[in-house]
Design an enzyme around this catalytic site. Structure first.
Site, short mmCIF file in Angstrom:
data_model
loop_
_atom_site.label_atom_id
_atom_site.label_comp_id
_atom_site.label_asym_id
_atom_site.label_seq_id
_atom_site.Cartn_x
_atom_site.Cartn_y
_atom_site.Cartn_z
N SER A 221 0.85 -1.19 0.00
CA SER A 221 0.00 0.00 0.00
C SER A 221 0.88 1.23 0.00
O SER A 221 1.87 1.32 0.73
CB SER A 221 -0.94 -0.01 1.20
OG SER A 221 -0.24 -0.19 2.41
N GLY A 223 -0.32 4.66 0.15
CA GLY A 223 -1.03 5.89 0.51
C GLY A 223 -1.81 6.43 -0.66
O GLY A 223 -2.53 5.69 -1.37
N LYS A 225 -0.89 7.18 -3.45
CA LYS A 225 -0.44 6.64 -4.74
C LYS A 225 -1.02 5.26 -5.02
O LYS A 225 -0.70 4.65 -6.04
CB LYS A 225 1.09 6.58 -4.78
CG LYS A 225 1.75 7.95 -4.73
CD LYS A 225 3.26 7.85 -4.80
CE LYS A 225 3.92 9.23 -4.73
NZ LYS A 225 5.40 9.14 -4.76
N GLY A 226 -1.87 4.77 -4.12
CA GLY A 226 -2.57 3.52 -4.38
C GLY A 226 -1.87 2.31 -3.83
O GLY A 226 -1.43 2.28 -2.68
N GLY A 253 -5.03 1.24 5.91
CA GLY A 253 -4.40 -0.03 5.55
C GLY A 253 -5.27 -1.22 5.91
O GLY A 253 -5.34 -2.21 5.17
N ASP A 254 -5.94 -1.15 7.06
CA ASP A 254 -6.85 -2.22 7.49
C ASP A 254 -8.03 -2.32 6.53
O ASP A 254 -8.48 -3.42 6.20
CB ASP A 254 -7.34 -1.97 8.90
CG ASP A 254 -6.22 -1.73 9.89
OD1 ASP A 254 -5.11 -2.24 9.65
OD2 ASP A 254 -6.44 -1.02 10.88
#
Length: 310
Positions: A221, A223, A225-226, A253-254
């Site tokens: 991941s 952020g 930026k995908g 993230g979860d």
């Protein structure tokens, strides 16, 4: 598919917001809420909102478990958490205006060897009942990274889809169990590889090295930026639209892990799964807490996720 999420180091998230966090000064914080959390708990919350019932287990402190019990009942989550002596920790998460989050993670309960052995035996007994197990978050005091890796190896012998989302030594040791999918973020991948990853090529190279340890799927991941997903056949990049109002990145993230599991459970293609997971993560940063109150809210985001095969 039957899904189990495991949270060994549960935490209440105390989330606040400030324009600028000034060290050594008095900061007036806008309180956004106190939520029963932990990475696996957050994953289960989002899965519930998306229509997938899951079972939750791990550890909770006996002293302050009431909010968890209330949440599990409200969401109809099957609760197999082991209650241990002490209190579940509180993590303070301060989001600044530009969405930079400062974490203040406090110490919680300590897991004794006897409690750990009991949990290991319990988890191995119930593992055959599940198709996918997500082990998420850090390790509490009392559980070594070596013991953690040995336990993951035992879980993996049951040929379930084992998803691992952790960091630092737990990640380094945990990958030795060869989980089916590992999801580090950019910073966690840099820590694992041991040097900065500046370009997309750097990230892909490090991800390939992680995959070469025996991991079938690595999702990184990134952020805003995908995310990048290395399957055994493809390298896929999902780029979400810019979120116009970032409230808090806590739990994004979860939410991505939950979105990945949702796609896997519903037999989406890898591209569809990563696009959906990116949309869920993007939606999460627009609110104060983890969850999807209405899945229809994801549709306009999902339409704008750009998928590229690299």
């Amino acid at each position: 598919m039957k899904v189990l999420t495991i949270t060994l180091n549960s935490a209440y998230d105390l989330i606040g917001q400030v324009k600028r966090l000034a060290l050594g000064e008095v900061n007036k914080i806008e309180s956004l809420g106190l939520y029963p959390a932990g990475k696996g708990v957050n994953v289960a919350k989002v899965l519930h909102d998306l229509g997938i019932n899951s079972t939750v287990t791990g550890f909770l402190g006996k002293q302050n478990q009431s909010e968890y019990q209330h949440m599990f009942a409200n969401l109809a989550l099957s609760d197999h958490f082991h209650r241990v002596a002490g209190a579940t920790r509180v993590n303070v998460k301060i989001t600044e205006t530009e969405a930079k989050v400062t974490d203040l993670n406090f110490q919680g309960y300590v897991i004794t060897p006897e409690v750990w052995q009991h949990f290991v035996e319990f988890s191995l007994q119930i593992t055959p009942d599940f198709d996918l197990i997500a082990v998420c978050g850090s390790l509490p005091d009392g559980i070594s990274a070596e013991a953690f890796a040995q336990w993951l190896t035992q879980l993996n012998r049951h040929h379930i889809k084992l998803v691992l989302d952790t960091s630092n030594q737990a990640l380094t040791m945990g990958i030795q169990a060869k989980p089916w999918l590992v999801k580090p973020n950019h910073r966690e991948l840099e820590t694992w590889i041991g040097h900065p990853l500046v370009t997309q090529a750097d990230i892909i190279n490090a991800t390939q090295q992680l995959q070469a340890t025996g991991i079938a799927n690595v999702v990184v991941s990134l952020g805003e930026k995908g995310a990048i997903w290395l399957t055994q056949e493809h390298i896929i990049h999902a780029e979400p639209p810019i979120c116009q109002r970032v409230v808090s990145t806590v739990g994004a993230g979860d939410a991505m892990v939950a979105g990945l599991i949702y796609g896997i459970v519903n037999h989406f293609s890898a591209q569809q799964t990563l696009a959906f997971a990116s949309a869920v993560a993007t939606f999460t940063v627009s609110q104060t807490h983890v969850g999807v109150p209405d899945s229809a809210l994801l549709d306009p985001i999902l339409e704008k996720v750009k998928i590229t095969l690299i």
